[in-house]
Design an enzyme around this catalytic site. Structure first.
Site, PDB file in Angstrom:
ATOM      1  N   PRO A   1      -1.290  -4.648  -6.766  1.00  0.00           N
ATOM      2  CA  PRO A   1      -1.951  -3.566  -6.035  1.00  0.00           C
ATOM      3  C   PRO A   1      -1.136  -3.110  -4.814  1.00  0.00           C
ATOM      4  O   PRO A   1      -0.778  -3.914  -3.963  1.00  0.00           O
ATOM      5  CB  PRO A   1      -3.271  -4.202  -5.601  1.00  0.00           C
ATOM      6  N   GLU A   2      -0.837  -1.817  -4.763  1.00  0.00           N
ATOM      7  CA  GLU A   2      -0.195  -1.223  -3.594  1.00  0.00           C
ATOM      8  C   GLU A   2      -1.050  -0.029  -3.174  1.00  0.00           C
ATOM      9  O   GLU A   2      -2.158   0.154  -3.672  1.00  0.00           O
ATOM     10  CB  GLU A   2       1.253  -0.855  -3.914  1.00  0.00           C
TER      11      GLU A   2
ATOM     12  N   LYS B   1      -3.249  -0.493   1.910  1.00  0.00           N
ATOM     13  CA  LYS B   1      -3.699  -1.439   0.895  1.00  0.00           C
ATOM     14  C   LYS B   1      -5.123  -1.915   1.135  1.00  0.00           C
ATOM     15  O   LYS B   1      -5.592  -2.852   0.476  1.00  0.00           O
ATOM     16  CB  LYS B   1      -2.752  -2.645   0.860  1.00  0.00           C
TER      17      LYS B   1
END
Length: 284
Positions: free
Chosen positions: A2-3, A47
């Protein structure tokens, strides 16, 4: 992994929940006192994902802040399917469960879940310390570059990952941006002009925006002759495979503190002080 683009996609996916009433929130199996609150806002910043819950009658506002980390994920279910899934999973894996009348949202193995009232002393502190979101409409690559330039003894990789400078860039984009601008990730900031740093942040945004659309993340267009399962990136995850530009084997090594796997082309991304690079006029 996840970014920033992943979190913005999650926020977009959850947007229809705004206005719904929360029936139950559990954090690692323990129920929080949030039933009856209305979902007023769902927003991504870098994020981080924020879900604002309000109690219109008693003026009690609470925010859930989620950071998935490297291995976390969000899974969305219908109410019945989500309740069944909760029964099968251990509370330790389900970092957060948010239940409404129709849906169940499960944060699995998330790095951070913070539930804080608006008047809590540290409420909103994590978001306030972030740099400007790379995916914000008014993101300014020049301003991010000028902040990065104040860290001359750090590497390009380190400042790209520093969420206080610009929020949303993770390890994938760190590697892909450095390749796109032909800079070795280990290059010290003092050896990079502000104009080149600005280019890095502009490229980061250009790479991330298309990945807000559905589908797997990619930083390149697939080409005829691509190998199966080797189409999405220029260097990330391609250790030992030929560079798509020059054919040299992609290098893979650990870099930074804490160490992160990093991929780069030893030929296309030579350090600025490398004589071969200087001779081609592509140094900073």
């Amino acid at each position: 992994m996840p970014e920033g683009d992943t979190i913005h996609r999650i926020a977009n996916r959850l947007a229809p929940l705004v206005g719904e009433i929360v029936e139950r929130v559990t954090q690692q199996g323990l129920e929080r006192d949030l039933a009856g609150l209305r979902i007023a806002r769902i927003e991504a910043t870098g994020k981080h994902l924020e879900i604002e819950l309000v109690d219109d009658a008693h003026k009690r506002d609470t925010t859930i802040r989620a950071h998935l980390g490297m291995y976390g994920a969000l899974r969305s279910f219908s109410r019945a399917a989500g309740e069944a899934q909760l029964q099968r999973m251990s509370p330790g894996r389900v970092t957060l469960a948010l239940v409404t009348a129709k849906t169940v949202q499960l944060w699995i193995n998330a790095r951070t879940i913070e539930v804080s009232a608006r008047r809590a002393p540290r409420h909103g502190m994590a978001i306030r310390t972030l740099g400007h979101d790379v995916l914000a409409p008014d993101f300014d690559p020049r301003a991010a570059a000028e902040r990065a330039a104040k860290e001359p003894d750090r590497t390009l990789a380190a400042v790209l990952l520093d969420q206080r400078i610009a929020a949303g860039i993770g390890n994938v984009y760190k590697c892909e941006v450095a390749f796109a601008v032909s800079l070795d990730p280990r290059t010290l900031v003092r050896d990079i002009s502000v104009d080149r740093l600005e280019e890095c942040y502009a490229v980061a945004r250009d790479q991330m925006v298309p990945n807000l659309a559905p589908g797997p993340r990619t930083t390149r267009q697939a080409q005829a002759g691509d190998r199966p399962n080797d189409t999405r990136y220029f260097v990330y995850g391609r250790g030992g495979k030929p560079c798509r530009t020059c054919g040299a084997p992609i290098s893979v090594y650990k870099l930074g503190e804490p160490p992160r796997w990093t991929w780069s082309c030893p030929r296309c991304q030579q350090a600025p002080d490398d004589p071969a690079r200087t001779a081609t006029g592509t140094g900073s």
